[in-house]
Write a protein that holds these residues in place. Structure first.
Motif, PDB file in Angstrom:
ATOM      1  N   CYS A 156      85.436  61.859  47.856  1.00 48.46           N
ATOM      2  CA  CYS A 156      84.341  62.347  47.019  1.00 48.46           C
ATOM      3  C   CYS A 156      83.072  62.446  47.860  1.00 48.46           C
ATOM      4  CB  CYS A 156      84.122  61.399  45.837  1.00 48.46           C
ATOM      5  SG  CYS A 156      82.683  61.799  44.818  1.00 48.46           S
ATOM      6  N   ASP A 158      80.045  62.777  46.931  1.00 46.98           N
ATOM      7  CA  ASP A 158      78.893  62.101  46.336  1.00 46.98           C
ATOM      8  C   ASP A 158      78.946  60.583  46.493  1.00 46.98           C
ATOM      9  OD1 ASP A 158      77.340  64.217  44.343  1.00 46.98           O
ATOM     10  OD2 ASP A 158      79.449  64.689  44.676  1.00 46.98           O
ATOM     11  N   SER A 159      80.143  60.028  46.539  1.00 51.27           N
ATOM     12  CA  SER A 159      80.272  58.567  46.494  1.00 51.27           C
ATOM     13  C   SER A 159      81.000  57.967  47.685  1.00 51.27           C
ATOM     14  CB  SER A 159      81.024  58.154  45.218  1.00 51.27           C
ATOM     15  OG  SER A 159      82.376  58.600  45.270  1.00 51.27           O
ATOM     16  N   ARG A 161      84.132  57.687  47.826  1.00 50.13           N
ATOM     17  CA  ARG A 161      85.329  57.056  47.284  1.00 50.13           C
ATOM     18  C   ARG A 161      86.501  58.028  47.318  1.00 50.13           C
ATOM     19  NH1 ARG A 161      83.783  54.709  41.580  1.00 50.13           N
ATOM     20  NH2 ARG A 161      85.847  53.742  41.828  1.00 50.13           N
ATOM     21  N   GLY A 182      78.639  60.863  50.727  1.00 51.14           N
ATOM     22  CA  GLY A 182      79.988  60.338  50.907  1.00 51.14           C
ATOM     23  C   GLY A 182      80.357  60.004  52.336  1.00 51.14           C
ATOM     24  N   LEU A 185      78.783  56.184  52.288  1.00 48.18           N
ATOM     25  CA  LEU A 185      79.033  55.220  51.224  1.00 48.18           C
ATOM     26  C   LEU A 185      80.508  54.848  51.135  1.00 48.18           C
ATOM     27  CD1 LEU A 185      76.793  56.756  48.400  1.00 48.18           C
ATOM     28  CD2 LEU A 185      76.218  54.864  49.939  1.00 48.18           C
ATOM     29  N   LEU A 372      81.670  50.931  38.466  1.00 47.59           N
ATOM     30  CA  LEU A 372      81.756  51.219  39.896  1.00 47.59           C
ATOM     31  C   LEU A 372      83.133  50.881  40.460  1.00 47.59           C
ATOM     32  CD1 LEU A 372      80.299  52.081  42.505  1.00 47.59           C
ATOM     33  CD2 LEU A 372      79.518  49.720  42.751  1.00 47.59           C
ATOM     34  N   ALA A 376      88.662  55.865  40.878  1.00 42.64           N
ATOM     35  CA  ALA A 376      88.023  57.188  40.865  1.00 42.64           C
ATOM     36  C   ALA A 376      89.090  58.244  40.575  1.00 42.64           C
ATOM     37  CB  ALA A 376      87.345  57.453  42.197  1.00 42.64           C
ATOM     38  N   MET A 382      81.381  57.663  40.481  1.00 41.45           N
ATOM     39  CA  MET A 382      80.186  56.819  40.546  1.00 41.45           C
ATOM     40  C   MET A 382      80.081  56.216  41.941  1.00 41.45           C
ATOM     41  SD  MET A 382      79.037  53.592  38.184  1.00 41.45           S
ATOM     42  CE  MET A 382      77.295  53.229  37.985  1.00 41.45           C
ATOM     43  N   SER A 383      78.876  56.241  42.488  1.00 39.10           N
ATOM     44  CA  SER A 383      78.656  55.703  43.829  1.00 39.10           C
ATOM     45  C   SER A 383      77.868  54.405  43.773  1.00 39.10           C
ATOM     46  CB  SER A 383      77.886  56.722  44.680  1.00 39.10           C
ATOM     47  OG  SER A 383      76.521  56.786  44.269  1.00 39.10           O
ATOM     48  N   ARG A 384      77.852  53.711  44.911  1.00 40.27           N
ATOM     49  CA  ARG A 384      77.014  52.508  45.006  1.00 40.27           C
ATOM     50  C   ARG A 384      75.536  52.861  44.817  1.00 40.27           C
ATOM     51  NH1 ARG A 384      78.093  47.767  47.635  1.00 40.27           N
ATOM     52  NH2 ARG A 384      76.377  48.067  49.123  1.00 40.27           N
ATOM     53  N   ASP A 386      74.420  55.257  42.818  1.00 40.72           N
ATOM     54  CA  ASP A 386      74.268  55.402  41.367  1.00 40.72           C
ATOM     55  C   ASP A 386      74.137  54.033  40.706  1.00 40.72           C
ATOM     56  OD1 ASP A 386      74.632  58.184  41.583  1.00 40.72           O
ATOM     57  OD2 ASP A 386      76.807  57.991  41.354  1.00 40.72           O
TER      58      ASP A 386
END
Length: 493
Positions: A156, A158-159, A161, A182, A185, A372, A376, A382-384, A386
């Motif tokens: 991902c 954004d995250s 993950r 990403g 994270l 969190l 996923a 959801m990211s750290r 976020d």
């Protein structure tokens, strides 16, 4: 990225096809710069192309490698007829002189290769990639270097993950315009390998998450000690004062004008035997702490390291209700005490900084932590970042979420990652007491008048820089002692 690319095309800076050509060329150049041996002579490459524009980048890369004399095999996931227009044009240009194989769930053809290009899925992935061989490219192409285009497929953007169960593990990830959240994270660094960011001529653009690359070095310019603040660090009882002493040393080294350790009577002799520049005061309970906090020259307070949950529960109310509201760093046992008593949580104010690791974060914000930690299944996950934003907004104060991808979030929704990964990794921070020193760094900077968010971010950056400067064998006591050299280097002294 979509907005930046659209703006570039609207302004006539480049067509979609030109951006694709620049991206493909950037990948080839970055790979050869990383492994000069591959640039020295033609090799064998496998290029895996996905059903979107990432796949179009892959076909450009395949063509450029072939033009350099490489033996290139390309495989497409999906149908060429369903490719976006620019990707279809890149496919057709390659296919005019080279075959395109198919790629499916059961494909796992192993053959010797020098380079594997993962151009399957890049940014914006919203669903799991159901390819059982996705995380086994090293088995499919033994000895080959794996290069991910923009982002390893399955990750991902954004995250950081993994969406679903598997993602490519690359040796090198080549991204465009700007690094993505990403990359830094969660599982991102483990899957991305080395990271190279290529300029493809897009206009400047903002982002939801900033990363600090080089921490600022706080300086002193005249004045006397009280001009640089007075920090009070509270200690636990006899046999438990070591963590607070590390915190106090960190606060003093980072430039607080004065630092006092507040210890209970039973620990006074133990602390006195260990302290020189750090002053010592007896602080047994909340009444004694309230008396100390009447001194308006106290500009920062830290409690938690080695404090004990019972002692923390007694002292936190006095710390949060000080009439002149010094900066307050809440760490370790203070965080546990707050998690156990929601009335204490309600007393948090904008001058507070919370410094939890993930276990403490889960106790403070169990619902956010549950979201969190949930698997996923869809993107964006959801990211750290976020989670840190949501927690800071709920607490109404700055939050420093510790980890390899340390996040500093403020109540207004800002989040910055201070990531000790890639070429500046600092794994030696995984040692007892390192977090206590970090709390001291934040406390010292608060004492000197920095805003909570700035203090937390600067402290995190300097903390990682100290670990990198010292290297293997680091223990917590080394961090305050190497800090002067690190700050001198950053200041050009």
């Amino acid at each position: 990225m979509c907005a930046a690319e659209a703006e570039a095309m609207t302004r006539g800076l480049a067509t979609g096809g030109e951006l694709m050509e620049r991206a493909g060329r950037g990948v080839v150049e970055a790979a050869f710069a990383r492994w000069p041996r591959l640039a020295a002579g033609p090799g064998r490459a496998l290029v895996l192309c996905g059903p979107g524009n990432n796949g179009g980048d892959g076909f450009v890369i395949a063509r450029l490698l072939r033009d350099r004399g490489w033996e290139v095999e390309s495989r497409l996931l999906g149908s060429a007829e369903r490719l976006p227009p620019d990707a279809r044009a890149a496919h057709d240009r390659w296919a005019a002189a080279g075959a395109v194989g198919t790629l499916g769930a059961g494909w796992d053809s192993a053959a010797p290769r020098d380079l594997v290009i993962d151009a399957l899925f890049g940014t914006g992935l919203s669903r799991p990639v159901d390819l059982p061989w996705l995380d086994r490219l090293a088995d499919i192409a033994p000895g080959a270097r794996v290069v991910a285009v923009d982002l390893p497929s399955g990750l991902c953007s954004d995250s950081g993950r993994v969406i679903g169960e598997r993602a490519v593990r690359a040796d090198l990830t080549v991204s465009f315009h700007r690094a993505k959240a990403g990359h830094y994270l969660a599982e991102g660094p483990d899957h991305c390998g080395a990271l190279s960011v290529v300029d493809i001529g897009l206009p400047p653009s903002g982002g939801a998450l900033r990363r600090i690359d080089r921490p600022a070095a706080p300086t002193k310019a005249g004045g006397h000690k009280f001009d640089h603040g007075h920090a009070l660090v509270l200690s636990g009882g006899m046999g438990r004062s070591g963590a607070a002493r590390l915190t106090a040393r960190g606060a003093l080294r980072i430039g607080a004008g004065l630092v006092t350790l507040g210890a209970p009577g039973a620990a006074m002799m133990e602390c006195a035997a260990q302290l020189t520049a750090v002053m010592l005061r007896r602080v047994d309970g909340p009444e004694a702490l309230a008396e100390q906090l009447e001194d308006r020259r106290l500009t920062a307070l830290c409690l938690g390291p080695g404090l004990g949950v019972e002692r923390a529960s007694a002292l936190v109310p006095a710390a949060l209700s000080a009439p002149h509201a010094p900066g307050v760093v809440l760490d370790a046992d203070a965080l546990t005490a707050i998690a156990q008593d929601r009335a204490l949580f309600a007393g948090l104010h904008p001058r507070c900084v919370l410094t939890p690791h993930m276990g403490e974060f889960a106790r403070l914000f169990p619902d956010i932590a549950d979201r969190l930690s949930a698997p996923a299944r869809r993107g964006p996950a959801m990211s750290r970042a976020d989670a840190a934003r949501a927690a800071a907004a709920r607490a109404g104060c700055t939050l420093l979420m510790k980890g390899p991808d340390t996040i500093v979030a403020t109540p207004d929704g800002q989040a910055v990652v201070s990531a000790a990964v890639y070429d500046d990794a600092a794994p030696w921070l995984a040692t007892a007491g390192a977090g206590d020193v970090l709390a001291g760094f934040v406390t010292g900077l608060l004492a000197r008048g920095m805003a909570p968010g700035e203090a937390a971010l600067t402290a995190a950056g300097l903390h990682a820089a100290c670990a990198r400067a010292f290297g293997p064998g680091l223990i917590a006591e080394d961090l305050p002692e190497i800090l002067p050299r690190v700050m001198a280097g950053l200041s050009g002294i």
